[in-house]
Enzyme design. Structure first.
Site: not given
Ligand code: TTP
Ligand code: MG
Length: 389
Positions: A6, A100-101
């Protein structure tokens, strides 16, 4: 073993990558209207309590000095594609699950790359050196544990749960950490006195099902260390396309051609990124009255060259099609073949020396754009000249 990856603060990290002056700063990605919410925030801003889905006014209160930028989805998708492509260098068993995962089945990678820890480290290193972004990785014998593990040491974490650690890990695992356990399920489980996954084993499956429906079955399995969900690689795309709804309906061919040029560029890039060539090029038009037509042509030689796609789309855009205003234009490539398939040379084509080698041009442009991020190189005809006033 299953690996879950992720990206860290993904949208915010991409913004910091493209605008180095924002590195190390409190950065919030999200809208700026009174009702807007935070899409994501850099880890610097998270220190002040800023979180995804928080109302923007609240985030501003907590972190008044944060820079707020709107999102650029196309750019995030582009980088996401690059991340997934990098992962598939390690194994074909890559299942992207969000922008992103991804899950990887690394069962067969050990001979080439070594231990799970070595594979996790190599993947992180590769993403950092090629894309200048950090990610967090979790590795475990079970898919749901890999996901939980990737979150345990964010950002830039690598967490491994070995087979002999699984049972103890499950026993103490807080129930709300399990993907799929929302607030409602948590409340119901609290009434049963369940706080950890291990405690689930104290209940007969029918009791769990009575309280939680089908999910009760799943929890019972997870508590016993059973997660049969396989890593399923995404099915290869059958076509690539790009389209745009126009700001204003038009019958002007010249205006549509500018869109086609940009779109052919986009489709070519997608084909090259996926290592395929398209045999069929399709033009799509939607008229002001919303009725839609497509026109296709099959090429003698499959292509991944933006220029060839553009030229073919231009041929398909017959002036006769413009007898009424157009609201949307698009181009696509389908009938895909692997790029390495030997191409039948066109013996009667114009002498090679006189034609630019568009494949080479495209590859060079892609490489520059990949290296420097974003569109550093673009067709001159797509660049809007600066206004004189
Ligand atoms: P996530 O992987 O949940 O969050 P992140 O990558 O920003 O942070 P982390 O380091 O905790 O993984 O989500 C990936 C992307 O998806 C995030 O950058 C933005 C988008 N996203 C949204 O559009 N809405 C949301 O509610 C969330 C949680 C994420
Ligand atoms: Mg993330």
């Amino acid at each position: 073993m299953i690996l879950h990856l992720d990206m860290d603060a993904f949208f915010a990290s991409v913004e910091q990558l493209d605008r180095p002056e924002l590195k190390g700063k409190c950065l919030i990605v999200g809208g700026n209207s009174p009702r807007a919410v935070v899409t994501t925030a850099s880890y610097e801003a998270r220190k002040f309590g800023v979180r995804s889905a928080m109302p923007m006014f609240e985030a501003r209160k907590r972190c008044p000095h944060a820079v707020i930028v709107p999102g650029r989805m196309a750019r995030y998708k582009e980088i996401s594609g690059q991340v997934m492509a990098l992962l598939s260098d390690f194994t074909p068993l890559v299942e992207p699950v969000s922008i992103d995962e991804a899950y990887l089945d690394i069962g067969g990678c050990d001979r080439l790359f070594g231990s799970p820890a070595a594979i996790g480290t190599a993947i992180k290193k590769n993403i950092f050196s090629r894309l200048h972004l950090t990610c967090s990785v979790g590795i475990a014998p079970l898919r749901f544990l890999a996901k939980i593990a990737s979150d345990l040491q964010k950002p830039n974490g690598l967490t491994i749960i070995t087979p002999d650690q699984v049972s103890a890990f499950i026993d103490q695992l807080p129930i709300q950490k399990i993907p799929g356990v929302g607030e409602k399920a948590q409340e119901k489980l609290a009434t049963l006195g369940v706080q950890t996954l291990g405690q689930i084993r104290h209940f007969p499956v029918p009791t769990l099902v009575r309280h939680l429906g089908k999910f009760g079955h799943r929890l019972a399995e997870l508590a016993q260390g059973i997660d049969a969900t396989p890593v399923t690689p995404s099915t290869p795309a059958k076509s690539f396309s790009a389209e745009a709804t126009l700001a204003q309906d038009t019958r002007l061919r010249q205006e549509l051609m500018v869109h086609l040029l940009r779109q052919a560029d986009d489709v070519g890039r997608q084909l090259r990124r996926h290592g395929v060539r398209a045999r069929t090029i399709t033009l799509k038009l939607k008229y002001a009255d919303f009725h839609q037509i497509t026109r296709s042509a099959t090429l003698k030689t499959p292509t991944q060259a933006s220029e060839t796609i553009y030229q073919q789309a231009a041929v398909l855009l017959d002036p006769d099609l413009l007898n009424q205003p157009v609201r949307l234009v698009g181009v696509g490539g389908s009938n895909l073949v692997p790029a390495e398939t030997p191409r039948q040379l066109d013996l009667f084509a114009a002498p090679q020396a006189k034609r630019a080698d568009w494949d080479k041009v495209d590859r060079a442009v892609d490489a520059i754009n990949l290296k420097f991020g974003g569109k550093k190189v673009e067709k001159a005809s797509l660049i809007v000249p600066p206004r004189k006033d």
